[in-house]
Design an enzyme around this catalytic site. Structure first.
Site, PDB file in Angstrom:
ATOM      1  N   LYS A   9      43.724  59.707  72.029  1.00 47.55           N
ATOM      2  CA  LYS A   9      44.375  58.908  73.055  1.00 47.55           C
ATOM      3  C   LYS A   9      45.160  59.805  74.030  1.00 47.55           C
ATOM      4  CE  LYS A   9      44.789  54.788  70.084  1.00 47.55           C
ATOM      5  NZ  LYS A   9      45.741  53.800  69.528  1.00 47.55           N
ATOM      6  N   TYR A  49      39.602  46.931  73.219  1.00 49.37           N
ATOM      7  CA  TYR A  49      40.652  46.291  72.416  1.00 49.37           C
ATOM      8  C   TYR A  49      40.607  44.769  72.480  1.00 49.37           C
ATOM      9  CZ  TYR A  49      43.054  50.619  71.115  1.00 49.37           C
ATOM     10  OH  TYR A  49      43.385  51.830  70.555  1.00 49.37           O
ATOM     11  N   ASN A 112      50.008  56.518  69.595  1.00 52.33           N
ATOM     12  CA  ASN A 112      49.822  57.027  68.236  1.00 52.33           C
ATOM     13  C   ASN A 112      48.620  57.954  68.098  1.00 52.33           C
ATOM     14  OD1 ASN A 112      47.846  55.142  68.387  1.00 52.33           O
ATOM     15  ND2 ASN A 112      48.630  53.807  66.793  1.00 52.33           N
ATOM     16  N   HIS A 115      42.429  56.939  67.829  1.00 47.15           N
ATOM     17  CA  HIS A 115      41.779  55.694  67.396  1.00 47.15           C
ATOM     18  C   HIS A 115      40.554  56.034  66.558  1.00 47.15           C
ATOM     19  CE1 HIS A 115      39.617  51.850  67.553  1.00 47.15           C
ATOM     20  NE2 HIS A 115      38.546  52.596  67.792  1.00 47.15           N
ATOM     21  N   GLU A 126      31.684  49.971  69.408  1.00 47.97           N
ATOM     22  CA  GLU A 126      32.490  50.916  70.197  1.00 47.97           C
ATOM     23  C   GLU A 126      31.653  52.104  70.681  1.00 47.97           C
ATOM     24  OE1 GLU A 126      35.868  51.624  67.597  1.00 47.97           O
ATOM     25  OE2 GLU A 126      36.518  49.534  67.799  1.00 47.97           O
TER      26      GLU A 126
HETATM   27  O1  CDP Z   1      44.706  51.683  65.749  1.00 48.22           O
HETATM   28  P1  CDP Z   1      44.699  50.812  64.511  1.00 48.22           P
HETATM   29  O2  CDP Z   1      43.352  50.203  64.241  1.00 48.22           O
HETATM   30  O3  CDP Z   1      45.271  51.535  63.338  1.00 48.22           O
HETATM   31  O4  CDP Z   1      45.737  49.616  64.795  1.00 48.22           O
HETATM   32  P2  CDP Z   1      45.513  48.156  65.416  1.00 48.22           P
HETATM   33  O5  CDP Z   1      46.383  47.230  64.639  1.00 48.22           O
HETATM   34  O6  CDP Z   1      44.091  47.811  65.548  1.00 48.22           O
HETATM   35  O7  CDP Z   1      46.161  48.279  66.865  1.00 48.22           O
HETATM   36  C1  CDP Z   1      45.474  48.947  67.882  1.00 48.22           C
HETATM   37  C2  CDP Z   1      46.434  49.778  68.668  1.00 48.22           C
HETATM   38  O8  CDP Z   1      47.353  48.920  69.336  1.00 48.22           O
HETATM   39  C3  CDP Z   1      47.338  50.690  67.820  1.00 48.22           C
HETATM   40  O9  CDP Z   1      46.693  51.897  67.463  1.00 48.22           O
HETATM   41  C4  CDP Z   1      48.504  50.909  68.747  1.00 48.22           C
HETATM   42  O10 CDP Z   1      48.204  51.894  69.735  1.00 48.22           O
HETATM   43  C5  CDP Z   1      48.622  49.541  69.447  1.00 48.22           C
HETATM   44  N1  CDP Z   1      49.645  48.655  68.846  1.00 48.22           N
HETATM   45  C6  CDP Z   1      50.854  48.452  69.507  1.00 48.22           C
HETATM   46  O11 CDP Z   1      51.058  49.026  70.563  1.00 48.22           O
HETATM   47  N2  CDP Z   1      51.810  47.625  68.971  1.00 48.22           N
HETATM   48  C7  CDP Z   1      51.583  46.967  67.816  1.00 48.22           C
HETATM   49  N3  CDP Z   1      52.517  46.158  67.317  1.00 48.22           N
HETATM   50  C8  CDP Z   1      50.375  47.147  67.139  1.00 48.22           C
HETATM   51  C9  CDP Z   1      49.416  47.989  67.679  1.00 48.22           C
HETATM   52 MG    MG Z   2      42.303  48.618  64.990  1.00 45.43          MG
END
Ligand code: CDP
Ligand code: MG
Length: 133
Positions: A9, A49, A112, A115, A126
């Site tokens: 990212k 997303y 973070n 991805h 994807e």
């Molecule tokens: O990336 P991952 O699949 O681990 O997490 P996700 O729950 O699918 O969320 C996707 C992305 O959204 C995260 O990697 C974060 O960058 C963002 N996110 C956020 O900004 N705030 C949250 N409360 C949860 C996710």
């Molecule tokens: Mg995810």
């Protein structure tokens, strides 16, 4: 051989963590079969997303990635989808264990570093979205 979609990212690129992350992927024994620096459109990021479209963080998330430089990768190997998810670590910085990429380098919920696809269905979707344009 199983394939997954990995994206470094914008904060990972800005913090010069590309080499560190690629090193970890290679040392684990996975093969990077595609890699491309991209500046994704808002449309592409929203599509990527789409599962989070109704979440309160969606706008911030899309804003953080759209038009910025990211590294899109196709990574191949045995159980690569699940193993890469372990190597990436938990999305919540409080729960990301040291030794994982997020555990070692991330301390924010949105920014973070990386991805990785969460299932074979997501990986296929994807990879198509990012590489078959
Ligand atoms: O990336 P991952 O699949 O681990 O997490 P996700 O729950 O699918 O969320 C996707 C992305 O959204 C995260 O990697 C974060 O960058 C963002 N996110 C956020 O900004 N705030 C949250 N409360 C949860 C996710
Ligand atoms: Mg995810």
């Amino acid at each position: 051989m199983e394939k997954t979609f990995i994206m470094i990212k914008p904060d990972g690129i800005e913090r010069r963590l590309m080499g560190e992350i690629i090193g970890r992927i290679e040392k684990k024994g996975f093969r990077i079969t595609k890699a491309e620096l991209k500046n994704p459109t808002r449309e592409l990021v929203e599509d990527h997303y789409v599962e989070h479209k109704e979440k309160p963080f969606f706008e911030e998330l899309v804003e953080y990635i759209s038009g910025k430089t990211v590294m899109a990768m196709e990574v191949e190997g045995d159980n690569v989808i699940e193993v890469m998810r372990f190597m990436i670590g938990h999305r919540d910085p409080k729960l990301a264990i040291p030794g994982t990429i997020r555990g070692d380098f991330a301390n924010k919920l949105t920014e973070n570093i990386i991805h990785g696809s969460d299932s074979p269905t997501s990986a296929e979707r994807e990879l198509k979205l990012w590489f078959n344009h």
